[in-house]
Design an enzyme around this catalytic site. Sequence first.
Site, short mmCIF file in Angstrom:
data_model
loop_
_atom_site.label_atom_id
_atom_site.label_comp_id
_atom_site.label_asym_id
_atom_site.label_seq_id
_atom_site.Cartn_x
_atom_site.Cartn_y
_atom_site.Cartn_z
N ASP A 13 0.87 -1.17 0.00
CA ASP A 13 0.00 0.00 0.00
C ASP A 13 0.91 1.23 0.00
O ASP A 13 2.08 1.14 0.40
CB ASP A 13 -0.89 -0.03 1.24
CG ASP A 13 -1.69 1.25 1.41
OD1 ASP A 13 -2.43 1.61 0.49
OD2 ASP A 13 -1.54 1.88 2.48
N ASP A 15 -0.26 5.05 0.75
CA ASP A 15 -0.58 6.12 1.68
C ASP A 15 -0.71 5.60 3.11
O ASP A 15 -1.52 4.71 3.38
CB ASP A 15 -1.88 6.81 1.25
CG ASP A 15 -1.78 7.35 -0.17
OD1 ASP A 15 -0.92 8.22 -0.39
OD2 ASP A 15 -2.52 6.88 -1.05
#
Length: 229
Positions: A13, A15
């Site tokens: 991922d 953010d």
Amino acid sequence: MSTGTPRRAVIFDLDGTLVDSEPHYYRAGREVLARHGVPGFTWEEHTRFIGVGTRETLEELRRTHHLAAPVEQLLDEKNAAYLALARRSMPVFPRMADFVRLLHEAGHPLIVASGSSRTAIEAVLTGTGLASRLPRWVSAEEVARGKPEPDVFLEAARRMGADPAACVVVEDAPAGVRAAAAAGMACIAVPYAGGAADDPAFAAAQLCFPDGQEGFDASAAYAWVRDRA
């Protein structure tokens, strides 16, 4: 693991996991909502959407606040506001950068799978220098459904030519951990928001660092990935 065994693919991922972009997303969302007559959007409200795709977040906010503007307009406005902030500065989590380096040097296939737009992903990875070790990425705007659905992780595995069951996801948010589980992938969880480690979703992660980035150990995480059968 023998030298002849293919290295596990790792899906990151972006953010809240690789970079501390959530304050920028909060400011961008607050700015857009204020422009459309919804002042006072708080950080606490924003934390409900950490790990959820930008489109899904705006669809929910549009419903909740009865906004007249179409979601595509809101998306364009938020992306523009976010990019203006992200291009000025974007902190990288140093221990996570060490983890990426260890995996890259050992030859693990790596890719980013994010709820952000492709434009935002590219700007952040390029601007921070992470793109040199993470040259591939998938945006939730390229698949039918965002997290917590598994689509973006399954697409990442497809692009790497990897069996989903042999992939490891690195996530900071409950929605992402749920998406990894739905994809049939192992998950390393590094909770972002304060108190988030108490969310039941994190119980689905095979390795969790409950203290978040402060407690994250790049060497331990690398050894765990390396040694998985």
